[in-house]
Design a protein around this motif. Structure first.
Motif, mmCIF file in Angstrom:
data_model
loop_
_atom_site.group_PDB
_atom_site.id
_atom_site.type_symbol
_atom_site.label_atom_id
_atom_site.label_comp_id
_atom_site.label_asym_id
_atom_site.label_seq_id
_atom_site.Cartn_x
_atom_site.Cartn_y
_atom_site.Cartn_z
ATOM 1 N N GLY A 169 0.814 -1.210 0.000
ATOM 2 C CA GLY A 169 0.000 0.000 0.000
ATOM 3 C C GLY A 169 0.843 1.252 0.000
ATOM 4 N N ALA A 170 1.927 1.258 0.783
ATOM 5 C CA ALA A 170 2.799 2.427 0.842
ATOM 6 C C ALA A 170 3.470 2.691 -0.502
ATOM 7 C CB ALA A 170 3.857 2.236 1.927
ATOM 8 N N ALA A 171 3.957 1.633 -1.156
ATOM 9 C CA ALA A 171 4.638 1.794 -2.442
ATOM 10 C C ALA A 171 3.702 2.376 -3.503
ATOM 11 C CB ALA A 171 5.195 0.445 -2.905
ATOM 12 N N PHE A 172 2.486 1.842 -3.580
ATOM 13 C CA PHE A 172 1.561 2.301 -4.615
ATOM 14 C C PHE A 172 0.927 3.643 -4.267
ATOM 15 C CE2 PHE A 172 1.757 -2.272 -5.582
ATOM 16 C CZ PHE A 172 2.154 -2.177 -6.910
ATOM 17 N N ALA A 173 0.784 3.933 -2.983
ATOM 18 C CA ALA A 173 0.262 5.244 -2.599
ATOM 19 C C ALA A 173 1.245 6.342 -2.974
ATOM 20 C CB ALA A 173 -0.017 5.283 -1.097
ATOM 21 N N GLU A 174 2.526 6.096 -2.751
ATOM 22 C CA GLU A 174 3.522 7.114 -3.078
ATOM 23 C C GLU A 174 3.630 7.326 -4.582
ATOM 24 O OE1 GLU A 174 8.150 8.318 -2.053
ATOM 25 O OE2 GLU A 174 7.318 6.436 -1.312
ATOM 26 N N ARG A 175 3.380 6.273 -5.347
ATOM 27 C CA ARG A 175 3.400 6.424 -6.801
ATOM 28 C C ARG A 175 2.287 7.371 -7.256
ATOM 29 N NH1 ARG A 175 4.067 1.357 -10.607
ATOM 30 N NH2 ARG A 175 6.158 2.219 -10.711
ATOM 31 N N VAL A 176 1.139 7.276 -6.616
ATOM 32 C CA VAL A 176 0.005 8.117 -6.994
ATOM 33 C C VAL A 176 0.179 9.542 -6.482
ATOM 34 C CG1 VAL A 176 -2.493 8.454 -6.744
ATOM 35 C CG2 VAL A 176 -1.561 6.153 -7.040
ATOM 36 N N ARG A 177 0.678 9.684 -5.265
ATOM 37 C CA ARG A 177 0.748 10.986 -4.627
ATOM 38 C C ARG A 177 2.152 11.182 -4.043
ATOM 39 N NH1 ARG A 177 -3.307 14.016 -2.278
ATOM 40 N NH2 ARG A 177 -4.614 13.120 -3.912
ATOM 41 N N PRO A 178 3.113 11.584 -4.879
ATOM 42 C CA PRO A 178 4.459 11.837 -4.363
ATOM 43 C C PRO A 178 4.430 12.951 -3.317
ATOM 44 C CG PRO A 178 4.455 11.791 -6.774
ATOM 45 C CD PRO A 178 3.030 11.825 -6.332
ATOM 46 N N PHE A 179 5.377 12.893 -2.391
ATOM 47 C CA PHE A 179 5.446 13.925 -1.370
ATOM 48 C C PHE A 179 6.902 14.261 -1.089
ATOM 49 C CE2 PHE A 179 5.656 9.895 0.783
ATOM 50 C CZ PHE A 179 6.596 10.076 1.773
ATOM 51 N N LYS A 180 7.108 15.446 -0.542
ATOM 52 C CA LYS A 180 8.459 15.865 -0.192
ATOM 53 C C LYS A 180 8.833 15.283 1.159
ATOM 54 C CE LYS A 180 11.382 19.946 0.381
ATOM 55 N NZ LYS A 180 11.434 21.437 0.369
ATOM 56 N N PRO A 181 9.909 14.486 1.232
ATOM 57 C CA PRO A 181 10.287 13.878 2.509
ATOM 58 C C PRO A 181 10.625 14.924 3.562
ATOM 59 C CG PRO A 181 11.451 12.847 0.668
ATOM 60 C CD PRO A 181 10.773 14.066 0.124
ATOM 61 N N THR A 182 10.277 14.627 4.801
ATOM 62 C CA THR A 182 10.616 15.502 5.914
ATOM 63 C C THR A 182 11.804 14.924 6.681
ATOM 64 O OG1 THR A 182 8.959 14.392 7.268
ATOM 65 C CG2 THR A 182 8.297 16.414 6.153
ATOM 66 N N ALA A 183 12.458 15.774 7.457
ATOM 67 C CA ALA A 183 13.780 15.449 7.987
ATOM 68 C C ALA A 183 13.781 14.291 8.981
ATOM 69 C CB ALA A 183 14.389 16.691 8.621
ATOM 70 N N LEU A 184 12.931 14.351 10.010
ATOM 71 C CA LEU A 184 13.019 13.367 11.075
ATOM 72 C C LEU A 184 12.688 11.947 10.613
ATOM 73 C CD1 LEU A 184 13.550 12.638 13.998
ATOM 74 C CD2 LEU A 184 11.177 13.263 14.526
#
Length: 341
Positions: free
Chosen positions: A235-250
């Motif tokens: 789910g995480a892999a395919f969700a990120e493909r649909v909705r990329p996001f900018k990684p946060t530091a922590l």
């Protein structure tokens, strides 16, 4: 993937602190299963469609995993010698020390029991890397079938082999690597889920974990925690493909430090417990204090020990598992992960 690695490492630390105080957080141990699925995913994604170089693959896995593991094993053995009463359930002998270094620790109750007790997972990781290395000699057309078939065959042997090393190393938990490989292949082939469907898949995995039975349940671990872990990773892999996001530091940092957190946390937790008891922290605050101190010190050791090791052994190495995650979001082939567990 980067965030999940950090969360998985923290979950395992929470499990061990909870266990220390008789708490109920057994499900935190499922962080290991998330690691196994991620490992299968990353190994497949970072090698598919590229020229096969089995020797380089294995040498990089060894130099990535072994040096830090040996350091932690040596220091843990020293701690056991100096303060054996602080290292409950650890077993130190010359045979186990040498065996642990080469991922063949002693068996207790037909289970692997290295000096660094959580290092049993690395025994399975190294076996998976060995199988993966051998499969890289196969033509790419057949590689997926041969790899998944080999992992399934290994698990099948578990049910016919007598107790011993062969029986231990064929534990059904091995199938979790195959699950990650399958998710990685689907991802590379361009399979897509809507954002809602992808989140629902991960949510179903989380619900299965939350509803799971205790660690000593009759269900095999591969079903109890492996199946939910596979759903969470997919789910995480395919969700990120649909909705990329900018990684946060922590969360990104915790992902980078996940291997150090995982390897160091038991030894560091023993140290933190000793300090907490010595300075007289109230009993009600001890679990949280030990947890925070263990996570902080283990993450600090990533900066002090592991990161310099990576720079020394992989001077031109890849930029980290975060790039694999970002590449997934872009729909491109992921780069090799720097700090894969």
């Amino acid at each position: 993937m980067q965030y999940l690695r950090g969360l998985a490492a923290c979950a395992v630390v929470c499990f061990h602190v909870s266990e220390q105080f008789g708490g109920p957080f057994n499900v935190g141990a499922a962080g290991v299963d998330v690691f196994f699925v991620i490992s299968g995913f990353i190994m497949w994604v970072t090698t598919a469609g590229r020229p096969a170089d089995p020797w380089r693959f294995m040498s990089r896995r060894i130099t990535r995993i072994v040096p830090l593991y040996w350091i932690v094993t040596l220091l843990t053995a020293t701690g056991i010698l100096l303060k054996p009463q602080f290292f409950y359930d650890h077993f130190l002998s010359v045979a186990n020390f040498v065996g642990s270094l080469f991922f063949l620790p002693v068996l207790q109750d037909d289970a692997l029991h290295p000096i660094v007790i959580q290092g049993w997972t690395l025994c399975y990781e190294m076996m998976f890397y060995l199988v993966f290395t051998l499969v890289l000699f196969v033509g790419e057309r057949w590689r997926f079938v041969v790899l998944v078939g080999a992992l399934v065959a290994i698990v099948a042997l578990h049910f016919v082999l007598p107790a011993g090393y062969a029986h231990a190393f064929t534990d059904p938990v091995v199938i979790e690597f195959a699950a990650g490989v399958v998710v990685g292949r689907l991802w590379l082939q361009g399979a897509r889920l809507s954002l809602g469907a992808a989140l629902a898949v991960s949510g179903a995995g989380l619900l299965l974990l939350a509803a799971g039975t205790p660690f000593d349940a009759d269900l095999p671990r591969a079903l109890l925690w492996g199946l939910p872990a596979a759903l969470i990773v997919a789910g995480a892999a395919f969700a990120e493909r649909v909705r990329p996001f900018k990684p946060t530091a922590l969360p990104t940092f915790l992902g980078d430090a996940s291997y150090s957190i995982y390897l160091w946390h038991v030894a560091v937790g023993v140290l933190a417990t000793g300090v907490v008891l010595r300075i007289g922290i109230p009993a009600a605050l001890q679990p949280a204090t030990i947890l925070v101190a263990t996570l902080a010190l283990s993450a600090m050791l990533y900066l002090i020990v592991e990161k310099p090791l990576i720079g020394l052994l992989h001077p031109q190495g890849p930029k980290g598992a975060a790039k694999a995650s970002n590449a997934a979001a872009a729909g491109a082939a992921a780069r090799p992960a720097k700090a894969l567990f």
